[in-house]
Design an enzyme around this catalytic site. Structure first.
Site, short mmCIF file in Angstrom:
data_model
loop_
_atom_site.label_atom_id
_atom_site.label_comp_id
_atom_site.label_asym_id
_atom_site.label_seq_id
_atom_site.Cartn_x
_atom_site.Cartn_y
_atom_site.Cartn_z
N VAL A 271 -25.05 -57.45 -66.11
CA VAL A 271 -25.80 -57.64 -64.14
C VAL A 271 -24.58 -56.03 -64.22
O VAL A 271 -23.55 -55.88 -64.74
CB VAL A 271 -24.96 -59.29 -63.60
CG1 VAL A 271 -25.01 -57.81 -62.22
CG2 VAL A 271 -25.77 -60.03 -64.30
N ILE B 287 -10.17 -76.24 -67.67
CA ILE B 287 -10.98 -76.57 -68.00
C ILE B 287 -11.81 -78.12 -66.68
O ILE B 287 -12.19 -78.03 -66.15
CB ILE B 287 -11.83 -77.03 -69.17
CG1 ILE B 287 -11.69 -75.96 -70.25
CG2 ILE B 287 -13.36 -78.04 -68.87
CD1 ILE B 287 -12.55 -76.51 -71.67
N LYS C 240 -7.07 -86.60 -78.23
CA LYS C 240 -5.64 -85.62 -77.68
C LYS C 240 -4.74 -87.23 -76.90
O LYS C 240 -5.99 -88.03 -75.31
CB LYS C 240 -6.14 -84.75 -76.33
CG LYS C 240 -4.68 -84.46 -76.53
CD LYS C 240 -4.74 -82.55 -75.16
CE LYS C 240 -3.57 -82.56 -74.36
NZ LYS C 240 -4.58 -81.60 -73.96
N VAL D 293 -11.34 -69.31 -75.56
CA VAL D 293 -10.42 -70.23 -76.62
C VAL D 293 -9.36 -71.35 -75.81
O VAL D 293 -8.62 -72.09 -76.43
CB VAL D 293 -8.27 -69.49 -76.14
CG1 VAL D 293 -9.16 -68.01 -77.87
CG2 VAL D 293 -8.49 -67.94 -74.82
N LEU E 109 -13.17 -68.95 -64.72
CA LEU E 109 -11.19 -67.96 -64.66
C LEU E 109 -11.90 -67.26 -63.29
O LEU E 109 -10.74 -66.17 -63.00
CB LEU E 109 -11.61 -67.47 -65.55
CG LEU E 109 -11.47 -68.17 -66.95
CD1 LEU E 109 -11.02 -67.10 -68.50
CD2 LEU E 109 -9.35 -68.58 -67.33
N VAL F 133 -14.12 -66.14 -73.29
CA VAL F 133 -13.29 -66.19 -73.78
C VAL F 133 -12.81 -66.95 -75.06
O VAL F 133 -12.37 -66.76 -75.77
CB VAL F 133 -12.25 -66.44 -72.32
CG1 VAL F 133 -10.98 -67.27 -72.91
CG2 VAL F 133 -11.52 -65.80 -71.16
N THR G 106 -5.45 -77.54 -68.03
CA THR G 106 -6.11 -78.03 -66.55
C THR G 106 -7.00 -76.52 -66.16
O THR G 106 -7.60 -77.15 -65.76
CB THR G 106 -4.31 -78.00 -65.17
OG1 THR G 106 -4.65 -76.15 -65.78
CG2 THR G 106 -3.85 -78.42 -65.77
C1 FAD Z 1 -4.75 -68.18 -72.90
C2 FAD Z 1 -5.93 -68.83 -72.73
C3 FAD Z 1 -5.84 -70.64 -73.89
C4 FAD Z 1 -6.18 -71.54 -73.30
N1 FAD Z 1 -6.37 -71.97 -73.26
C5 FAD Z 1 -6.83 -73.14 -72.56
C6 FAD Z 1 -7.00 -74.90 -72.29
O1 FAD Z 1 -6.60 -74.95 -73.93
N2 FAD Z 1 -7.71 -75.86 -71.80
C7 FAD Z 1 -7.86 -74.92 -70.53
O2 FAD Z 1 -8.49 -76.20 -70.17
N3 FAD Z 1 -8.88 -74.08 -70.68
C8 FAD Z 1 -7.75 -72.92 -71.35
N4 FAD Z 1 -8.23 -71.86 -71.27
C9 FAD Z 1 -8.85 -71.13 -69.83
C10 FAD Z 1 -10.52 -71.68 -70.51
O3 FAD Z 1 -10.76 -71.13 -71.56
C11 FAD Z 1 -11.33 -71.36 -69.35
O4 FAD Z 1 -11.35 -72.11 -68.22
C12 FAD Z 1 -13.03 -71.44 -70.19
O5 FAD Z 1 -13.38 -70.91 -71.19
C13 FAD Z 1 -14.09 -71.02 -68.63
O6 FAD Z 1 -13.96 -69.67 -69.44
P1 FAD Z 1 -15.22 -68.85 -68.44
O7 FAD Z 1 -16.49 -69.27 -68.59
O8 FAD Z 1 -14.56 -68.92 -66.39
O9 FAD Z 1 -14.88 -67.52 -68.71
P2 FAD Z 1 -15.29 -66.41 -70.04
O10 FAD Z 1 -15.16 -67.26 -71.41
O11 FAD Z 1 -14.89 -65.03 -70.19
O12 FAD Z 1 -17.02 -66.51 -69.73
C14 FAD Z 1 -17.52 -65.70 -68.59
C15 FAD Z 1 -18.82 -65.10 -68.91
O13 FAD Z 1 -19.76 -64.23 -67.90
C16 FAD Z 1 -20.50 -63.34 -68.53
N5 FAD Z 1 -20.42 -61.77 -68.31
C17 FAD Z 1 -19.38 -61.42 -67.31
N6 FAD Z 1 -19.66 -60.16 -67.38
C18 FAD Z 1 -21.32 -60.24 -66.89
C19 FAD Z 1 -21.81 -59.85 -66.99
N7 FAD Z 1 -21.81 -58.02 -65.73
N8 FAD Z 1 -23.10 -59.00 -66.97
C20 FAD Z 1 -23.64 -61.15 -67.13
N9 FAD Z 1 -22.51 -62.05 -67.83
C21 FAD Z 1 -21.68 -61.37 -67.39
C22 FAD Z 1 -20.02 -63.19 -69.89
O14 FAD Z 1 -20.83 -62.56 -71.16
C23 FAD Z 1 -19.66 -64.66 -70.28
O15 FAD Z 1 -20.42 -65.71 -71.13
C24 FAD Z 1 -7.27 -70.98 -72.03
C25 FAD Z 1 -7.49 -69.73 -71.06
C26 FAD Z 1 -7.05 -68.57 -71.45
C27 FAD Z 1 -6.57 -66.58 -71.54
#
Ligand code: FAD
Length: 505
Positions: A189, A353, A82, A51, A340, A49, A351
């Site tokens: 996966v 992170i 911040k 962002v 997520l 994601v 919130t």
């Molecule tokens: C619009 C928006 C704004 C945001 N702004 C903020 C902010 O200002 N502050 C904050 O704290 N948080 C913010 N967040 C949340 C933040 O972006 C996420 O909490 C953070 O990036 C964590 O994401 P993640 O690692 O859970 O998921 P992702 O970044 O989606 O990572 C998922 C991982 O899983 C892997 N994956 C998925 N499926 C498979 C598979 N089948 N096989 C192997 N690998 C796979 C992907 O390759 C990737 O590496 C925001 C989110 C959104 C949507």
């Protein structure tokens, strides 16, 4: 000993976004020097994601736990400091207020400062609450310094967090985790294998046929929820009736090269069907419009975003879709969802992170002694559920306590029914100016005070102890505190100079 009773010998983390690498770095660190095997699988083809750019002060604890040097971190992630969030237009479209990190004024006579401010108002003094907020006085003048000095000095009460590039942060933590023994596997996966009659996850198979087995699985696959939902069907509490934004468009933009000033706070500006963020980093500005696609189209959201940038866009607009809420069971069987995949409460108070970090801390505290440690699992789920709910309630307040009307989105959130917890909290504040902290809430009194008063929710009374000061003495003390805060803020360095010195620029 049966399989289910055996200790955890290897952990498999699926997903390498911010959540995956934060988890890997923390577990790599706490299990350093042991024979715990930690594997992380991520897929470049799927991507992240990426962002999440604004944080809350708890992030300092995570970085400290890892022993990360702040200057190295600032350099690697292009971070800025911040001091809080400026909310623009949330009360009636014309207003501005600041939600600061840190405190207002100085507690006196055993009660919170704001009761003396309320007393002064009742005595006919109209002094803005923001005059007693060092974070705002520094922020609005583009200044920053680390908290320092004796406990009562204004500078000692300052709180801070960071804005950073989430992709660079994940890269930085990857280096750390690999340096602490975590093994990375590139690949997608395609199959999750469950074992025997327990339903526990036994292994995951990658597209090229490789298979990784484990005792404990951490699902960091983001919105996919590949293990926790697609395999274990943990279920989802959908909270979109309270937090109806379900979409975002995001784009980075150029920082105006003619203007060196670096703002040490996020801004959140209301729009027709949601709000727009602006997050200043060292090298660019992060922007996004969070909205409900029930109330405007994706095209309109993208146009609104692009016409409200303060620099040239640096990439194409990215579209994201989500459902606010959380998994019913964030830890199910031998799988824990972090990031997520566990849920999403929209980024209004930065919130997500924090929720990643909080889940990691809870996992470390309650680390299971066996694969089926049901006590640890149920306590973990209870604590994390509480945390999601209390943050949710704070977010709902922003939308609900508004006078904005004549737009379908705002008419809906202004008139919706809110959780009882929030009703009680608001009633107590309106009745007595008090904010009761429950369930170890992450947002404490200054945060609620900022949003309540900023959005026009004002108490009818203040704490009777404030009357120990007569009107004149109260005003004199308030003026002295205001003066000390202004003096402290004016003596702080410019934010861009401070960051520049720290990164050695
Ligand atoms: C619009 C928006 C704004 C945001 N702004 C903020 C902010 O200002 N502050 C904050 O704290 N948080 C913010 N967040 C949340 C933040 O972006 C996420 O909490 C953070 O990036 C964590 O994401 P993640 O690692 O859970 O998921 P992702 O970044 O989606 O990572 C998922 C991982 O899983 C892997 N994956 C998925 N499926 C498979 C598979 N089948 N096989 C192997 N690998 C796979 C992907 O390759 C990737 O590496 C925001 C989110 C959104 C949507």
């Amino acid at each position: 000993m049966s399989n289910a009773e055996q200790g955890i010998k290897n952990i498999v983390i699926v997903g390498g976004g911010t959540a995956g690498w934060m988890t890997a770095a923390a577990l790599g660190n706490v299990f350093r020097g042991t024979d715990m095997q930690i594997d992380l699988i991520e897929s470049e083809e799927i991507g992240t994601v990426g962002v999440g750019e604004a944080t809350i002060p708890e992030i300092l604890k995570y970085n400290a736990m890892l022993g990360i040097n702040e200057a190295d971190f600032l350099r690697a992630t292009k971070a800025t400091f911040k001091l809080g969030i400026e909310f623009i237009g949330w009360k009636n479209g014309q207003d501005r207020y600041f939600h600061p990190f840190g405190v207002y004024g100085m507690d006196m006579e055993g009660i919170s400062f704001h009761h003396f401010w309320l007393k002064a108002r009742a005595d006919g003094q109209d002094i803005p609450l923001a005059d007693f907020c060092l974070a705002w006085q520094a922020g609005v003048n583009g200044r920053f310094a680390h908290p320092a000095g004796p406990p009562n000095a204004p500078l000692a009460t300052l709180g801070y967090a960071y804005h950073f590039d989430a992709v660079l942060y994940a890269r930085f933590l990857r280096q750390y985790a690999e340096g602490h023994g975590v093994k990375r596997h590139e690949g997608k996966v395609v199959e999750v294998k469950q074992g025997g009659d327990t339903g526990n996850i036994a292994a995951v198979r990658l597209q090229d046929g490789r298979e990784l087995s484990g005792d404990l699985f951490i699902d960091c696959t983001g919105f996919f929820g590949l293990l926790i939902e697609k395999t274990l069907e943990a279920g989802y509490d959908d909270w979109s009736h309270w937090l109806p934004c379900n979409s975002a468009v995001a784009v980075p933009s150029e920082r105006d090269p003619a203007n060196r000033a670096l703002r040490p706070y996020t801004t959140s500006t209301t729009r027709k069907a949601g709000w727009q963020w602006n997050i200043p980093l060292q090298h660019r500005t992060g922007n996004g419009y969070v909205y409900s696609n029930q109330h405007i189209s994706d095209d309109e959201a993208a146009d609104t975003l692009l016409s409200n940038l303060d620099g040239k866009p640096l990439a194409d607009v990215r579209q994201l879709r989500f459902t606010t809420g959380k998994r019913k069971q964030i830890w199910k069987n031998n799988c824990i969802a972090i990031g997520l995949s566990a849920g999403f409460l929209e980024p209004l108070e930065s919130t997500s992170i924090h929720l990643i970090q909080s889940a990691i801390t809870k996992l470390i505290n309650l680390f299971p002694n066996s694969i089926n440690d049901s006590v640890s699992r149920s306590i973990f789920n209870r604590l994390i559920d509480q945390e999601f709910s209390t943050i949710r309630n704070f977010l709902i307040l922003h939308y609900n306590a508004t006078e904005r009307s004549g737009m379908s989105f705002w008419d809906h959130v202004r008139t919706m029914d809110v959780p009882d917890f929030l009703k009680d909290k608001r009633e107590l504040f309106e009745h007595s100016g008090r904010v009761n902290r429950e369930d170890n809430e992450i947002f404490t009194e200054p945060s609620w005070l900022a949003v309540f008063t900023g959005q026009g929710v004002m108490p009818r009374q203040y704490h009777p102890i404030a009357n120990v000061l007569g009107a004149e003495e109260n005003l004199a003390r308030l003026q002295a505190i205001k003066g000390a805060i202004a003096q402290t803020a004016n003596a702080m360095p410019k934010h861009e100079d401070y960051v520049g010195r720290m990164i050695g620029a």
